[in-house]
Design an enzyme around this catalytic site. Structure first.
Site, mmCIF file in Angstrom:
data_model
loop_
_atom_site.group_PDB
_atom_site.id
_atom_site.type_symbol
_atom_site.label_atom_id
_atom_site.label_comp_id
_atom_site.label_asym_id
_atom_site.label_seq_id
_atom_site.Cartn_x
_atom_site.Cartn_y
_atom_site.Cartn_z
ATOM 1 N N LYS A 91 2.699 -2.253 6.372
ATOM 2 C CA LYS A 91 2.996 -2.188 4.939
ATOM 3 C C LYS A 91 4.418 -1.696 4.685
ATOM 4 O O LYS A 91 5.061 -2.112 3.712
ATOM 5 C CB LYS A 91 1.972 -1.293 4.237
ATOM 6 C CG LYS A 91 0.558 -1.860 4.246
ATOM 7 C CD LYS A 91 0.473 -3.230 3.584
ATOM 8 C CE LYS A 91 -0.957 -3.704 3.461
ATOM 9 N NZ LYS A 91 -1.066 -5.023 2.764
ATOM 10 N N TYR B 194 -1.410 -0.157 10.406
ATOM 11 C CA TYR B 194 -1.488 -0.522 9.000
ATOM 12 C C TYR B 194 -0.299 0.041 8.227
ATOM 13 O O TYR B 194 0.348 -0.668 7.447
ATOM 14 C CB TYR B 194 -2.798 -0.012 8.404
ATOM 15 C CG TYR B 194 -3.016 -0.404 6.964
ATOM 16 C CD1 TYR B 194 -3.392 -1.705 6.636
ATOM 17 C CD2 TYR B 194 -2.854 0.515 5.937
ATOM 18 C CE1 TYR B 194 -3.595 -2.082 5.309
ATOM 19 C CE2 TYR B 194 -3.055 0.151 4.617
ATOM 20 C CZ TYR B 194 -3.425 -1.145 4.304
ATOM 21 O OH TYR B 194 -3.621 -1.517 2.996
ATOM 22 N N SER C 170 0.848 -1.194 0.000
ATOM 23 C CA SER C 170 0.000 0.000 0.000
ATOM 24 C C SER C 170 0.881 1.240 0.000
ATOM 25 O O SER C 170 2.005 1.217 0.522
ATOM 26 C CB SER C 170 -0.892 0.012 1.249
ATOM 27 O OG SER C 170 -1.562 1.247 1.389
#
Length: 254
Positions: free
Chosen positions: A162, A158, A145
């Site tokens: 990533k 998150y 991402s």
């Protein structure tokens, strides 16, 4: 790699980018294991769609954060297809927690995000590696991402997961080569159910903001990301250890 007649595992293959990737691989003649953790009906439907393209496809339940599940999934794929050429580590999870709400990020949520988004790709890659190295070599593609590049996204956990995954792409590519290439795509805003659920009433406004930032004038669809994944696999064999943004150039918005 010519994927006609090859075999792939796509984690998180029942929905979103994973489902679009399964369908595109099948349309190109690649047999597919459609992995899922909870979305059994969706995964079975995707597998059925893939079979209509004339390939073998099967839905397989596995929690990618559990080592035994990853190993069993790989062995099931090899038993079914007699080979394994491609692993798409696409499964992911998050919690929508404002970055400045440090207390709002629970330890349990942090651990789960890291387990699925970072440990999972390692466990699946480790289980698959001996088979990917056989028969002339194979490919691993991660779904990362832009959160791991820009530090913006649904939560601190998150973004960190990533960023770690982007580093894993490079370090894993060093030890997997020359037989196995390892790359990643890094999508930005993806139009679909995942962000609709996470953003709720703010979805359309946030989507419009990201579309305005994109040099292409729109956000990505799952099919856009799937095309980038398959493009890495079928493109130049000299591309490895790279993270390719798929965000319409939004990272270069001024």
């Amino acid at each position: 790699m010519d994927i006609q007649g090859r075999a792939a595992i796509v984690t998180g293959g029942g929905t979103g980018v994973g489902a679009a990737t399964c369908r595109l691989l099948a349309a190109r003649g690649c047999h597919v294991v459609v992995n899922y953790s909870r979305s059994v009906d969706a995964a079975e439907a995707v597998a059925a769609e893939c079979r209509r393209s004339g390939v073998e496809a099967v839905a397989h339940r596995a929690d990618v954060s559990v080592d035994a599940d990853c190993a069993a999934m790989v062995e099931a794929a090899v038993a079914r297809f007699g080979r394994l050429d491609l692993l798409v580590n696409n499964a992911g999870t998050t919690e929508f927690v404002a970055h400045d709400d440090l207390a709002g990020m629970s330890e349990e949520a942090w651990d789960r995000i890291m387990a699925v988004n970072l440990k999972g790709p390692f466990l699946c890659s480790r289980a698959a590696m001996p088979h990917l190295k056989a028969d002339g070599g194979g490919e691993i593609v991660m779904t990362s991402s832009v959160a791991g590049l820009a530090g913006t996204g649904s939560s601190l956990a998150y973004c960190a997961s990533k960023a770690g995954l982007n580093n894993l792409v490079v370090t894993l590519a060093r030890v997997a080569g020359p037989e196995v290439r390892v790359n990643a795509v890094a999508p930005g805003f993806i139009d679909g159910e995942w962000l609709q659920q996470g953003l709720g009433d703010a979805y359309e406004a946030v989507k419009a903001m990201y579309a305005a930032q994109a040099l292409t004038g729109r956000v990505s669809t799952p099919e856009d990301v799937a095309a980038a994944i398959v493009g890495l696999v079928t493109g130049s064999d000299q591309v490895t250890a790279h993270v390719v943004p798929v965000e319409g150039g939004a990272l270069h918005h001024l």
